[in-house]
Design an enzyme around this catalytic site. Structure first.
Site, PDB file in Angstrom:
ATOM      1  N   SER A  47       1.671   6.656   2.477  1.00  0.00           N
ATOM      2  CA  SER A  47       2.553   7.625   3.137  1.00  0.00           C
ATOM      3  C   SER A  47       3.717   8.048   2.244  1.00  0.00           C
ATOM      4  CB  SER A  47       3.125   7.014   4.424  1.00  0.00           C
ATOM      5  OG  SER A  47       2.122   6.813   5.360  1.00  0.00           O
ATOM      6  N   GLN A  63       0.839  -1.200   0.000  1.00  0.00           N
ATOM      7  CA  GLN A  63       0.000   0.000   0.000  1.00  0.00           C
ATOM      8  C   GLN A  63       0.869   1.244   0.000  1.00  0.00           C
ATOM      9  OE1 GLN A  63      -2.721   0.176   3.351  1.00  0.00           O
ATOM     10  NE2 GLN A  63      -2.459   2.369   3.484  1.00  0.00           N
ATOM     11  N   GLY A  64       0.749   2.073  -1.043  1.00  0.00           N
ATOM     12  CA  GLY A  64       1.577   3.275  -1.162  1.00  0.00           C
ATOM     13  C   GLY A  64       0.805   4.534  -0.810  1.00  0.00           C
ATOM     14  N   GLU A  67      -2.408  10.481  17.772  1.00  0.00           N
ATOM     15  CA  GLU A  67      -2.789  11.897  17.776  1.00  0.00           C
ATOM     16  C   GLU A  67      -3.849  12.191  16.710  1.00  0.00           C
ATOM     17  OE1 GLU A  67       0.260  10.699  17.934  1.00  0.00           O
ATOM     18  OE2 GLU A  67       0.793  11.327  19.961  1.00  0.00           O
ATOM     19  N   GLU A  97     -12.019  -2.294   5.780  1.00  0.00           N
ATOM     20  CA  GLU A  97     -11.111  -2.871   6.771  1.00  0.00           C
ATOM     21  C   GLU A  97     -11.621  -2.607   8.187  1.00  0.00           C
ATOM     22  OE1 GLU A  97      -7.286  -1.049   7.346  1.00  0.00           O
ATOM     23  OE2 GLU A  97      -6.329  -3.003   7.505  1.00  0.00           O
TER      24      GLU A  97
END
Lengths: 348, 373
Positions: B121, B118-119, B358, B237
């Protein structure tokens, strides 16, 4: 109050109806919603809650809705109230379930549920101990509510109605520990008897339900505090910005909310199993989350958070008394026994 | 679903036929890949996929039960090499893909013929995903030219394909100018640079794309609709809850309990650790309870709201607390301290990946409580 409704064959007798009427009157008198934070709001609409059909934690599948509803009641009307209703109704339901002579217990429970029944005060650990059966209940703490109490003694459940209920603790700087002697309570009615052979089972289930009710009340009180706090930080401005726009503030509120969410989920799960262990876990999570909510509310209200004007101190007293009082669920030995059970479960 | 449920009984039996008494708790990537392919051959991979695409059409509850059973033998989805293809891309392809894309990619994904990664970030777009800077420019012949880099990409060094969010329009439009494309990792112009983690192992990578040519058929959904496609992946998911995690973590708790019995401690020390484990046991109970909530809501078609953020925050911090205690027990003299140390280090990533804590707190504060951004 009429005696019609679901035709389960069950009817209250006249004495019981009298007690129920008293209970309803006491409830309306003693649970105005301005008790904690809503001056001028209408009285609790018990019949509305009852008519909603959700006040039925005793059916064969105690539902998430039930747990959330009671938690929600506590949100709306002050710490612990939801727990009290939950416990009262559930205790009776447990007895109803346990009586083999009552074949259609669900229908009968539904019949009971159609009425604005009674409110048990379970806010003190003394009362819980009486539920747990390790002591004869000689008193109960009717100071924070106590319109009607359910007394369990020798497997007998009695509705007790204080005739001269003193509701002034909230105006004095006292912690809610004023005791009312049971012997001083003039009205008592036996509503059900638990068959002797089922006593242990019922006692355990009632203990679990009572604890779940209390957990639900804690979660509700914590949620109420959080909502009040959000309202404050959305209005209050500091350094030219709304207080709630500071990430430190947002994160503290969100973290407190997540703890409450986890506690509510645990309460819901425990409602399904009704095991003593799951109830203890739910209560511990709720107690911890509610204490955190008090801390968050106090801190984020700044100076107001420690003022008499703000009702936070009422919550603080109620929640801390509940969460920090000596209780079997917090006992280290019990916690270790619960751990051992979890380990066993993992190995199965 | 209880152990007595017929579905659980049947699946347990099929897993026993497949793997016998073997467990995979210490399995490496290749062993897990073999297990994935064995599950695929047995029809136990992509259980939630519709039958017309080769799945079993399993319900949310059934799929979650299957995942819990797999976790109990050391095959949690979170460590499965097939997970990016089967659990993330597959459902999005079924929803957004063309017929040609479905017939080309879905069978290969389900058979684990291609390994996907999975690309999302990038070096300057991690938590702020809408800041993705890798570009895909549409040429006159319709092909896309991809330039940029992706980082923290799990298993890219073992993968054949990468589905990636790329910028196909004005960066000022943020998430509205992103598209989802399939990038072949063996193509000219692709360079993969592994990142060594604090454990000493290499699971993450940085991928560099230097004018990589990608056919238009590798665009999933319309140009500029990548954000929606990504949400389909994540929503899918999230709907499966975390019940498999509970099974995996409760086993770790039991192991820590056993390890505690093996080290010499005075009573006070022993009680201190036991009470810490007791707190973990309560927290794990809540993981299971939260997971059930998600499953019930998903099954009922309800909106999940910010619940998945609460769940992510809760399981990641709770698991770290459990492994903190386990590490403390190891430091008391357990012989397997090195292995424990590696697990402890690895768990530090759990509050960072898949949406840092966060970010989850921001989501709850802003979307649930309406606090200002």
């Amino acid at each position: 109050m009429n005696n019609s409704g679901i035709d389960s064959g069950f009817r209250f007798d006249e004495d019981e109806l009298e007690v129920l009427e008293l209970a309803r009157a006491c409830t309306e008198r003693h649970f105005p919603v301005d008790r904690f934070d809503r001056p001028g709001a209408p009285l609790v609409n018990w019949q509305g809650l009852v008519d909603s059909g959700l006040l039925a934690p005793w059916d064969d599948k105690p539902s998430w809705d039930s747990a959330m509803l009671f938690s929600g009641i506590a949100h709306e009307f002050g710490a612990g109230l939801g727990a009290q209703v939950y416990v009262a109704n559930s205790m009776v339901a447990s007895l109803v379930h346990s009586d083999p002579s009552l074949r259609d217990h669900t229908a009968m429970a539904a019949e009971i549920n159609r009425r604005p029944l009674f409110v048990a005060y379970t806010g003190s650990d003394r009362m819980l101990r009486s539920f747990l059966g390790d002591a004869r209940p000689s008193m109960f703490s009717g100071a924070t509510s106590g319109a009607v109490g359910l007394l369990v003694e020798d497997a007998e459940v009695t509705v007790v109605v204080p005739s001269d209920y003193d509701d002034d603790w909230s105006s004095a700087n006292e912690w809610p520990a004023t005791a009312v002697q049971i012997a001083d309570i003039p009205v008592g009615r036996t509503v059900a008897r638990c068959p002797h052979e089922l006593h242990a089972v019922v006692t355990e289930e009632m203990s679990a339900i009572a604890l779940l009710g209390r957990a639900s009340g804690l979660a509700g009180a914590g949620g109420s505090l959080l909502r009040r706090t959000v309202g404050h930080v959305q209005e209050r401005e500091l350094f030219g910005k709304v207080l709630g726009s500071f990430q430190a503030v947002k994160h503290r509120i969100a973290a407190a909310d997540i703890r409450l969410t986890a506690a509510r989920a645990a309460i819901g799960a425990a409602c399904r199993t009704r095991s003593a262990r799951s109830a203890r876990i739910a209560w511990r999570l709720a107690a911890s989350a509610a204490v955190d909510a008090v801390s968050t509310a106090t801190q984020l209200h700044g100076g107001l958070g420690v003022s008499w004007e703000m009702p936070i101190h009422w919550y603080a007293k109620s929640i801390h008394q509940e969460a920090w009082s000596p209780l079997s669920a917090t006992d280290a030995v019990v916690r270790l026994a619960d751990l051992a059970e979890a380990v066993k479960e993992a190995q199965r | 679903m209880t152990r007595a449920d017929p579905f659980v009984t049947e699946i347990s039996s099929r897993l026993a036929d497949l793997f016998g008494a073997r467990t995979f708790f210490d399995a490496d990537f290749d062993e897990r890949l073999d297990a994935d392919r064995a599950l695929a051959a047995a029809g136990l991979l992509g259980y939630h996929w519709p039958t017309e695409y080769g799945g079993a059409g399993g319900t949310v509850q059934q799929t979650a039960a299957l995942e819990a059973l797999l976790a109990a033998i050391g095959l949690p989805t979170a460590l499965s090499p097939s997970r990016f293809g089967v659990n993330l891309l597959g459902p999005a392809l079924i929803t957004h893909g063309s017929d040609e894309q479905k017939s080309t990619f879905l069978p290969r994904i389900l058979a684990v013929q291609d390994i996907w990664c999975q690309g999302f970030s990038e070096p300057d777009a991690g938590s702020d995903l809408a800041a993705v800077a890798t570009t895909a420019t549409v040429q006159s012949d319709g092909q896309l030219v991809v330039r940029g880099s992706k980082t923290w990409t799990t298993q890219a060094h073992r993968a054949d394909m990468c589905f990636a969010l790329v910028r196909t329009g004005d960066p000022a439009l943020r998430h509205r100018s992103l598209s989802m494309v399939f990038l072949p990792l063996h193509a000219t112009g692709v360079q993969i640079q592994p990142i060594r983690q604090n454990t000493g192992r290499t699971e993450f990578n940085t991928i560099f794309f230097d004018d990589v040519l990608v056919p238009r058929t590798h665009l999933l959904g319309e140009l500029g609709q990548g954000w929606n496609v990504a949400h389909t992946m994540l929503d899918h998911e999230r709907s499966y809850g975390q019940s498999a995690r509970y099974g995996y973590y409760i086993r770790e708790l039991a192991q820590a309990f056993a390890e505690l019995a093996e080290v010499e401690l005075d009573e006070a020390q022993s009680i201190e650790h036991r009470l810490a484990l007791a707190e973990s046991a309560d927290q794990l109970f809540a993981i299971q309870a939260l997971s059930d909530l998600v499953l019930d809501a998903s099954e009922g078609g309800e909106e999940l709201g910010t619940l998945p953020s609460a769940v992510k925050y809760w399981w990641s911090t709770s698991h770290q607390h459990l492994l903190d205690t386990r590490m403390q027990i190891a430091f008391r003299g357990h012989s397997d301290a090195t292995r424990r140390g590696e697990q402890w280090l690895a768990s530090r990533a759990e509050t960072i990946y898949a949406g840092a804590s966060e970010i989850q707190l921001n989501i709850v504060a802003e979307r649930k409580w309406g606090l200002p951004r």
